[in-house]
Design a protein around this motif. Structure first.
Motif: not given
Length: 191
Positions: A184-188
């Protein structure tokens, strides 16, 4: 509004209109394009990362949005063209595993209440009935006037749902209970 998942092949111009051209980011051995054309909207790669489970890398997930954003709720709730791509990088992913994991993701993203979108979830999951192999790519493209267009290896497999369904689907990766927090953090773009 419910939209049936239609099956069948599409014309090359439609596939070309949804194709993702240039490469900007390499995650593992996967080149993740820096843009994605969703009909008449040019989407930008917001971020991408690897989904892992039990120390096995399963797929690379990429998020495409019109403007860079680092807030999962903002992406989930936006009624604008967006896309998530899933590049399968493991032979461990089977149709059964993908269906189970996606069902669990829908349940987490909706706090267990799928009643309003159960028909759409069932239609969406039918895309995974066909064998899944390493190297397959799934594109989940939200188009406000249509719903979520589902492609497998650049071939349109159908369109399902509306904004409410899209919120639950994108919530699998971007909600407060994501499939994997660091993905999630990487996609954001937070890592």
């Amino acid at each position: 509004m419910k939209k049936a998942l239609s099956t069948g092949f599409t014309s090359l111009p439609l596939v070309a209109a949804l194709a993702a051209p240039a490469s900007a980011l390499t995650v593992g051995d996967v080149n993740v394009p820096d843009t994605y054309s969703a009909m008449d909207t040019e989407l930008k790669l917001n971020g991408a990362g690897t989904r892992s489970k039990w120390f096995i890398n399963l797929y690379i997930g990429g998020l495409y949005v019109p403007e860079t954003v680092d807030d999962g709720d903002a992406v989930i709730n936006a009624d604008e063209p967006q896309a998530i791509t899933l590049h399968i990088i493991s032979g461990m992913i089977t149709s059964e595993h993908m269906t189970e994991a996606t069902t669990e993701g829908f349940e987490r993203a909706t706090d267990g209440d799928l009643s309003a979108i159960q028909d759409e979830v069932d239609q969406f999951l039918s895309v995974f009935e066909e064998e899944i192999k390493e190297g397959d790519v799934f594109d989940l493209v939200y188009l406000p006037s249509e719903g979520v267009r589902v492609l497998k290896n650049v071939e349109v497999r159908g369109t399902v749902g509306d904004l409410e369904f899209k919120k639950a689907l994108f919530g699998i990766w971007l909600s407060d209970k994501p499939a994997q927090e660091d993905l999630k953090e990487k996609m954001l773009g937070q890592q």
